[in-house]
Design an enzyme around this catalytic site. Structure first.
Site, PDB file in Angstrom:
ATOM      1  N   ASP A  67      22.701   6.621  22.799  1.00  0.00           N
ATOM      2  CA  ASP A  67      21.688   5.563  22.696  1.00  0.00           C
ATOM      3  C   ASP A  67      20.321   6.095  23.122  1.00  0.00           C
ATOM      4  O   ASP A  67      19.312   5.382  23.037  1.00  0.00           O
ATOM      5  CB  ASP A  67      22.093   4.307  23.485  1.00  0.00           C
ATOM      6  CG  ASP A  67      22.261   4.567  24.972  1.00  0.00           C
ATOM      7  OD1 ASP A  67      22.222   5.745  25.394  1.00  0.00           O
ATOM      8  OD2 ASP A  67      22.445   3.590  25.717  1.00  0.00           O
ATOM      9  N   SER A  68      20.269   7.362  23.526  1.00  0.00           N
ATOM     10  CA  SER A  68      18.980   8.037  23.728  1.00  0.00           C
ATOM     11  C   SER A  68      18.180   8.034  22.430  1.00  0.00           C
ATOM     12  O   SER A  68      16.982   8.302  22.441  1.00  0.00           O
ATOM     13  CB  SER A  68      19.199   9.470  24.223  1.00  0.00           C
ATOM     14  OG  SER A  68      20.116  10.140  23.376  1.00  0.00           O
ATOM     15  N   ASP A 106      27.685   5.869  21.431  1.00  0.00           N
ATOM     16  CA  ASP A 106      27.355   5.075  22.618  1.00  0.00           C
ATOM     17  C   ASP A 106      27.393   3.595  22.297  1.00  0.00           C
ATOM     18  O   ASP A 106      26.854   3.161  21.276  1.00  0.00           O
ATOM     19  CB  ASP A 106      25.929   5.405  23.085  1.00  0.00           C
ATOM     20  CG  ASP A 106      25.913   6.321  24.285  1.00  0.00           C
ATOM     21  OD1 ASP A 106      26.919   6.388  25.019  1.00  0.00           O
ATOM     22  OD2 ASP A 106      24.871   6.980  24.498  1.00  0.00           O
ATOM     23  N   LYS A 136      31.422   5.629  23.814  1.00  0.00           N
ATOM     24  CA  LYS A 136      31.099   5.937  25.203  1.00  0.00           C
ATOM     25  C   LYS A 136      30.440   4.706  25.804  1.00  0.00           C
ATOM     26  O   LYS A 136      29.670   4.032  25.133  1.00  0.00           O
ATOM     27  CB  LYS A 136      30.149   7.135  25.301  1.00  0.00           C
ATOM     28  CG  LYS A 136      29.686   7.420  26.734  1.00  0.00           C
ATOM     29  CD  LYS A 136      29.052   8.785  26.888  1.00  0.00           C
ATOM     30  CE  LYS A 136      27.612   8.873  26.497  1.00  0.00           C
ATOM     31  NZ  LYS A 136      26.712   7.951  27.229  1.00  0.00           N
ATOM     32  N   GLU A 138      28.773   3.167  29.739  1.00  0.00           N
ATOM     33  CA  GLU A 138      28.299   3.553  31.063  1.00  0.00           C
ATOM     34  C   GLU A 138      28.928   2.679  32.147  1.00  0.00           C
ATOM     35  O   GLU A 138      29.197   1.495  31.913  1.00  0.00           O
ATOM     36  CB  GLU A 138      26.767   3.427  31.123  1.00  0.00           C
ATOM     37  CG  GLU A 138      26.067   4.385  30.178  1.00  0.00           C
ATOM     38  CD  GLU A 138      24.552   4.339  30.280  1.00  0.00           C
ATOM     39  OE1 GLU A 138      24.015   3.680  31.196  1.00  0.00           O
ATOM     40  OE2 GLU A 138      23.897   4.982  29.425  1.00  0.00           O
ATOM     41  N   GLU A 205      26.155  12.504  34.688  1.00  0.00           N
ATOM     42  CA  GLU A 205      24.727  12.774  34.438  1.00  0.00           C
ATOM     43  C   GLU A 205      23.908  12.706  35.724  1.00  0.00           C
ATOM     44  O   GLU A 205      24.082  11.803  36.546  1.00  0.00           O
ATOM     45  CB  GLU A 205      24.175  11.740  33.436  1.00  0.00           C
ATOM     46  CG  GLU A 205      22.668  11.913  33.223  1.00  0.00           C
ATOM     47  CD  GLU A 205      22.089  11.146  32.041  1.00  0.00           C
ATOM     48  OE1 GLU A 205      22.838  10.468  31.325  1.00  0.00           O
ATOM     49  OE2 GLU A 205      20.861  11.261  31.842  1.00  0.00           O
TER      50      GLU A 205
END
Ligand code: KIV
Length: 290
Positions: A67-68, A106, A136, A138, A205
């Site tokens: 999602d960056s 993401d 993925k 978080e 991270e």
């Protein structure tokens, strides 16, 4: 090099591939860590477009549609505004452009936190729309129940602990995590909770190195570090960062190239050729057949 157009049914597409290859699978990735050891570290990079995926694919084990892309592609201030549709569109492009790597997408902020059922619905949407192999998300202990729910229902999940950018408003910034004892303990217990819940890999991270090493040793699944340690079971970077597309990057990024300068120089040459009327030249123009 010759190319073939054979249909590889494990990728469900007829891309020209340098040599027909079977796509790696999530169990292949999970199995790279045996008895706490990963002999060959996992290579992951972000990819957002089909052409980028084509270029990265043969060199990677995993391609992450991160999602960056909110910041990298859309110029957004953070990953918070990224939508499921953005992830689905870019995810589908990356799957179309690859035939070897495991593609992971993401889950964007707001698409999985409210309940495990919502997470399943949105993760299933992403897999159906894209053909990717997993998602993925978080968060650690708070997400363990969701990770177990998805994993047991056919959706492989990669976890993400430490500096979790979707929590920027809670964390107050993007500083490295794990400097206090409380933060360090939380990172390790988050990783353990995800591992026990069935995550097939965990991104660590922006974590101080000893804690990244401790978390890696504490879990049975592979860890993939970014700003963590070369003793994680693999590494990931944002491709545009490592290629030198941006001037400002986090300290943990190694710039392997200076692509931004190459683009700027090339575009300046094009612009001056257009202005001097030397482009298009003979080779780039059509003449009537004589
Ligand atoms: O969104 C992303 O690119 C990521 C990586 C930095 C791990 O989550």
């Amino acid at each position: 090099m010759s190319t073939t157009f054979e249909l590889d049914t494990s990728t469900s597409r007829a891309n020209p591939t340098p040599s027909p290859m079977k796509r790696l699978t999530v169990p292949h990735i999970r199995a790279r860590k045996v008895d706490g050891e990963t002999k060959e570290p996992l290579v992951m990079l972000t990819a957002y477009t089909a052409r980028q995926a084509q270029l990265l694919d043969a060199h990677c084990d995993l391609l992450l549609v991160g999602d960056s892309l909110g910041q990298v592609i859309y110029g957004l201030p953070s990953t918070i505004p990224v939508t499921l549709e953005m992830m689905a569109n870019h995810g589908a492009a990356v799957v179309r452009g690859s035939y070897h790597s495991v593609v992971v997408i993401d889950m964007p902020f707001g698409s999985y936190e409210a309940s495990k059922e919502l997470a399943f619905e949105n993760a299933a949407f992403l897999l159906k729309q894209t053909g990717a192999a997993g998602v993925k998300l978080e968060g650690g202990e708070a997400m363990a129940e969701t990770v177990a729910f998805l994993s047991r229902r056919g959706i492989p999940v990669m976890g993400h602990v430490g500096l979790t950018p979707q929590a920027v408003n809670v964390l107050g910034g993007y500083a490295a995590r794990g400097r206090s004892d409380a933060e360090a303990d939380k990172i390790v217990s988050d990783a353990k909770a995800l591992d026990e819940a069935g995550a097939f890999a965990i991104v660590i991270e922006g974590v101080v190195e000893p804690i990244a090493i401790e978390a890696t040793g504490a879990v049975s699944c592979p860890t993939i570090g970014i700003g963590a340690s070369n003793r994680c079971d693999g590494q990931v970077l944002v491709t545009e960062d490592m290629l030198g597309m941006f001037e400002r990057v986090p300290r943990f990024v190694k710039k392997y190239e200076d692509i931004a300068s190459t683009i700027e120089k090339t575009v300046a040459t094009y612009a001056s050729e257009v202005r001097e009327r030397t482009f298009p030249g003979e080779d780039q123009t059509y003449q009537p057949k004589s």
